[in-house]
Design an enzyme around this catalytic site. Structure first.
Site, PDB file in Angstrom:
ATOM      1  N   LEU A 118       4.832  -0.498 -11.921  1.00  0.00           N
ATOM      2  CA  LEU A 118       5.283   0.176 -10.690  1.00  0.00           C
ATOM      3  C   LEU A 118       6.784   0.458 -10.709  1.00  0.00           C
ATOM      4  O   LEU A 118       7.271   1.271  -9.937  1.00  0.00           O
ATOM      5  CB  LEU A 118       4.915  -0.658  -9.460  1.00  0.00           C
ATOM      6  CG  LEU A 118       3.414  -0.762  -9.147  1.00  0.00           C
ATOM      7  CD1 LEU A 118       3.185  -1.681  -7.945  1.00  0.00           C
ATOM      8  CD2 LEU A 118       2.787   0.594  -8.883  1.00  0.00           C
ATOM      9  N   THR A 143       1.098  -4.307   5.235  1.00  0.00           N
ATOM     10  CA  THR A 143       1.278  -5.669   5.732  1.00  0.00           C
ATOM     11  C   THR A 143       1.520  -5.764   7.236  1.00  0.00           C
ATOM     12  O   THR A 143       2.085  -4.840   7.850  1.00  0.00           O
ATOM     13  CB  THR A 143       2.469  -6.312   4.991  1.00  0.00           C
ATOM     14  OG1 THR A 143       2.757  -7.588   5.568  1.00  0.00           O
ATOM     15  CG2 THR A 143       3.733  -5.463   5.106  1.00  0.00           C
ATOM     16  N   TYR A 180      11.036  -6.863   2.745  1.00  0.00           N
ATOM     17  CA  TYR A 180       9.616  -6.657   2.410  1.00  0.00           C
ATOM     18  C   TYR A 180       8.958  -5.712   3.423  1.00  0.00           C
ATOM     19  O   TYR A 180       8.340  -4.707   3.049  1.00  0.00           O
ATOM     20  CB  TYR A 180       8.897  -8.011   2.387  1.00  0.00           C
ATOM     21  CG  TYR A 180       7.397  -7.937   2.206  1.00  0.00           C
ATOM     22  CD1 TYR A 180       6.838  -7.417   1.044  1.00  0.00           C
ATOM     23  CD2 TYR A 180       6.528  -8.403   3.195  1.00  0.00           C
ATOM     24  CE1 TYR A 180       5.454  -7.360   0.874  1.00  0.00           C
ATOM     25  CE2 TYR A 180       5.152  -8.354   3.040  1.00  0.00           C
ATOM     26  CZ  TYR A 180       4.617  -7.830   1.883  1.00  0.00           C
ATOM     27  OH  TYR A 180       3.254  -7.775   1.715  1.00  0.00           O
ATOM     28  N   TRP A 231      -1.644 -12.526   5.764  1.00  0.00           N
ATOM     29  CA  TRP A 231      -1.869 -13.930   5.380  1.00  0.00           C
ATOM     30  C   TRP A 231      -3.045 -14.065   4.391  1.00  0.00           C
ATOM     31  O   TRP A 231      -4.034 -14.754   4.658  1.00  0.00           O
ATOM     32  CB  TRP A 231      -2.137 -14.779   6.627  1.00  0.00           C
ATOM     33  CG  TRP A 231      -1.014 -14.885   7.609  1.00  0.00           C
ATOM     34  CD1 TRP A 231      -0.057 -13.956   7.898  1.00  0.00           C
ATOM     35  CD2 TRP A 231      -0.742 -16.013   8.462  1.00  0.00           C
ATOM     36  NE1 TRP A 231       0.790 -14.433   8.878  1.00  0.00           N
ATOM     37  CE2 TRP A 231       0.402 -15.685   9.243  1.00  0.00           C
ATOM     38  CE3 TRP A 231      -1.342 -17.260   8.649  1.00  0.00           C
ATOM     39  CZ2 TRP A 231       0.943 -16.566  10.187  1.00  0.00           C
ATOM     40  CZ3 TRP A 231      -0.814 -18.119   9.596  1.00  0.00           C
ATOM     41  CH2 TRP A 231       0.320 -17.781  10.342  1.00  0.00           C
TER      42      TRP A 231
HETATM   43  N1  LIG Z   1      -0.409 -11.992   0.084  1.00  0.00           N
HETATM   44  C1  LIG Z   1      -0.322 -11.797   1.389  1.00  0.00           C
HETATM   45  O1  LIG Z   1      -0.295 -12.753   2.178  1.00  0.00           O
HETATM   46  C2  LIG Z   1      -0.275 -10.400   1.959  1.00  0.00           C
HETATM   47  C3  LIG Z   1      -0.114 -10.238   3.348  1.00  0.00           C
HETATM   48  C4  LIG Z   1      -0.072  -8.922   3.857  1.00  0.00           C
HETATM   49  C5  LIG Z   1      -0.205  -7.838   3.016  1.00  0.00           C
HETATM   50  N2  LIG Z   1      -0.346  -8.036   1.672  1.00  0.00           N
HETATM   51  C6  LIG Z   1      -0.459  -6.876   0.809  1.00  0.00           C
HETATM   52  O2  LIG Z   1      -1.734  -6.922   0.209  1.00  0.00           O
HETATM   53  C7  LIG Z   1      -1.680  -6.359  -1.106  1.00  0.00           C
HETATM   54  C8  LIG Z   1      -2.299  -7.311  -2.096  1.00  0.00           C
HETATM   55  O3  LIG Z   1      -1.598  -8.541  -2.041  1.00  0.00           O
HETATM   56  P1  LIG Z   1      -1.964  -9.755  -3.003  1.00  0.00           P
HETATM   57  O4  LIG Z   1      -1.865 -10.993  -2.180  1.00  0.00           O
HETATM   58  O5  LIG Z   1      -3.199  -9.446  -3.764  1.00  0.00           O
HETATM   59  O6  LIG Z   1      -0.706  -9.724  -3.976  1.00  0.00           O
HETATM   60  P2  LIG Z   1      -0.366 -10.688  -5.203  1.00  0.00           P
HETATM   61  O7  LIG Z   1      -1.469 -11.657  -5.410  1.00  0.00           O
HETATM   62  O8  LIG Z   1       1.023 -11.178  -4.980  1.00  0.00           O
HETATM   63  O9  LIG Z   1      -0.391  -9.684  -6.424  1.00  0.00           O
HETATM   64  C9  LIG Z   1       0.554  -8.685  -6.555  1.00  0.00           C
HETATM   65  C10 LIG Z   1       0.203  -7.886  -7.768  1.00  0.00           C
HETATM   66  O10 LIG Z   1       1.203  -6.860  -7.895  1.00  0.00           O
HETATM   67  C11 LIG Z   1       1.503  -6.759  -9.256  1.00  0.00           C
HETATM   68  N3  LIG Z   1       2.827  -6.212  -9.478  1.00  0.00           N
HETATM   69  C12 LIG Z   1       4.008  -6.649  -9.008  1.00  0.00           C
HETATM   70  N4  LIG Z   1       4.992  -5.906  -9.496  1.00  0.00           N
HETATM   71  C13 LIG Z   1       4.425  -4.975 -10.322  1.00  0.00           C
HETATM   72  C14 LIG Z   1       4.907  -3.918 -11.121  1.00  0.00           C
HETATM   73  N5  LIG Z   1       6.207  -3.668 -11.226  1.00  0.00           N
HETATM   74  N6  LIG Z   1       4.024  -3.175 -11.799  1.00  0.00           N
HETATM   75  C15 LIG Z   1       2.691  -3.416 -11.729  1.00  0.00           C
HETATM   76  N7  LIG Z   1       2.173  -4.405 -10.996  1.00  0.00           N
HETATM   77  C16 LIG Z   1       3.028  -5.174 -10.299  1.00  0.00           C
HETATM   78  C17 LIG Z   1       1.431  -8.175  -9.773  1.00  0.00           C
HETATM   79  O11 LIG Z   1       1.307  -8.096 -11.163  1.00  0.00           O
HETATM   80  P3  LIG Z   1       1.548  -9.332 -12.167  1.00  0.00           P
HETATM   81  O12 LIG Z   1       0.248 -10.012 -12.210  1.00  0.00           O
HETATM   82  O13 LIG Z   1       1.935  -8.647 -13.437  1.00  0.00           O
HETATM   83  O14 LIG Z   1       2.644 -10.167 -11.575  1.00  0.00           O
HETATM   84  C18 LIG Z   1       0.196  -8.683  -9.069  1.00  0.00           C
HETATM   85  O15 LIG Z   1      -0.954  -8.353  -9.803  1.00  0.00           O
HETATM   86  C19 LIG Z   1      -0.190  -6.035  -1.369  1.00  0.00           C
HETATM   87  O16 LIG Z   1       0.028  -4.691  -1.072  1.00  0.00           O
HETATM   88  C20 LIG Z   1       0.541  -6.876  -0.341  1.00  0.00           C
HETATM   89  O17 LIG Z   1       1.775  -6.303   0.034  1.00  0.00           O
HETATM   90  C21 LIG Z   1      -0.400  -9.294   1.129  1.00  0.00           C
END
Ligand SMILES: NC(=O)c1ccc[n+]([C@@H]2O[C@H](COP(=O)([O-])OP(=O)(O)OC[C@H]3O[C@@H](n4cnc5c(N)ncnc54)[C@H](OP(=O)(O)O)[C@@H]3O)[C@@H](O)[C@H]2O)c1
Length: 294
Positions: free
Chosen positions: A36, A100, A124, A149
């Site tokens: 990304l 988010t 963020y 969350w």
């Molecule tokens: N986690 C939460 O509590 C939460 C809450 C609200 C909204 N969201 C949103 O929900 C979505 C999914 O969240 P999640 O919890 O599944 O996230 P996550 O587990 O933190 O995973 C993030 C992913 O993004 C990838 N990533 C980060 N930088 C990158 C780059 N430069 N190029 C390619 N890939 C990259 C990471 O890859 P690597 O494996 O290589 O690190 C990882 O696979 C996101 O849009 C997040 O903003 C999450």
């Protein structure tokens, strides 16, 4: 239907891959082939996968870290979705952007609905809101889904952190005055797959923005206490949780006091609701404790 999903090891990406069986063909893409931070990597991957839809599940999710690296946050969370929106429009396919609850400032008591005005207070939140706007502007065939969350057996999340801290500590302080909706990543995945199926049937999305999060309100303290109650009942790690106010928990990024999301519009249009948080977290803890004990 073939869906390209960004983020190979992310909670949502892996849950989508697990839940899609028989419903969609999921192709996970990630670094270094699809970075990304390097938009030049997007077009070749899109060309070789030739998907019917893109779900951008990858993001810079380090909420505190981003306060120190805003340029990187905007590159990943805003500029990359902008370019993905442009490329998907050129390819004539829809894009789903995951966003988010932290786009809101948390100053109201009730759950936020889609027409509420965002006012992010963190790098963020600002970068994710810019990502939403970029996708909306870049591809008319889009869906933005805000969630909250997120927890699961994959990746890093609050439930896993609590269980691992309890392995070395008897007592933990956890914030009691921030409220949200814990969401199991597999429920979010099921919802997105329901939306994808609806898009296929209807030839479009009913509206461009939805909220989708777990049912029921929790504070971080209530979530931690529930994790340990379930874990202790199963012979897993547990700690005494002491509720504290946010002022006792200095974090670089100030989280919203209330970031509950109403998922009613999503339920109305896609006939899908995520599970109630207590039951979903109990099942997750049982899975995590079971895999540690076995
Ligand atoms: N986690 C939460 O509590 C939460 C809450 C609200 C909204 N969201 C949103 O929900 C979505 C999914 O969240 P999640 O919890 O599944 O996230 P996550 O587990 O933190 O995973 C993030 C992913 O993004 C990838 N990533 C980060 N930088 C990158 C780059 N430069 N190029 C390619 N890939 C990259 C990471 O890859 P690597 O494996 O290589 O690190 C990882 O696979 C996101 O849009 C997040 O903003 C999450």
């Amino acid at each position: 239907m073939k869906i390209l999903v960004t983020g190979t090891s992310g909670q949502l990406a892996r849950s989508l891959a697990e839940r899609a069986e028989g419903r969609a063909d999921i192709v996970l893409v990630g670094r270094p082939d699809f970075d990304l931070e390097n938009p030049a990597t997007f077009a070749p991957v899109l060309r070789s996968v030739a998907p019917d839809m893109v779900i951008n599940a990858a993001a810079h999710t380090g909420v505190d870290l981003q306060e120190d690296e805003p340029e990187r946050a905007f590159r990943i969370n805003a500029e990359a979705p902008a370019e993905l929106a442009r490329l998907t429009r050129l390819a004539g396919i829809p894009i789903v952007q995951v966003s988010t609850d932290y786009v809101f400032d948390g100053r109201v008591a009730q759950p936020y609905i889609e027409t509420d005005v965002p006012n992010p207070q963190t790098v963020y939140g600002c970068s994710k809101l810019a990502g939403e706007e970029a996708v909306r502007a870049g591809n008319p065939d889009h869906l933005v889904v805000r969630t909250a969350w997120v927890v699961s057996r994959h990746g890093r999340n609050f439930v896993k952190t609590m269980l691992s801290l309890a392995a070395t500590r008897d007592r933990l302080q956890v914030v009691e005055d921030q409220f949200g909706n814990p969401t199991e990543a597999h429920d979010l995945a099921d919802g997105l797959l329901a939306a994808a199926a609806s898009w296929r049937k209807q030839g479009g999305f009913p509206q461009g923005l939805y909220h989708l999060a777990g049912q029921g309100r929790a504070s971080w303290y209530e979530l931690a206490a529930h994790v340990f109650a379930v874990s202790a009942s199963l012979g897993g790690p547990s700690a005494l949780v002491e509720p504290v106010g946010s002022e006792h928990w200095p974090a670089k990024a100030a989280r919203p006091a209330n970031s509950q999301l109403s998922s009613d519009a999503f339920a109305r249009d896609f006939t899908y609701r995520a599970g109630e948080w207590r039951g979903r977290v109990a099942a997750l803890v049982a899975e995590l404790v079971g895999s540690t004990n076995s």
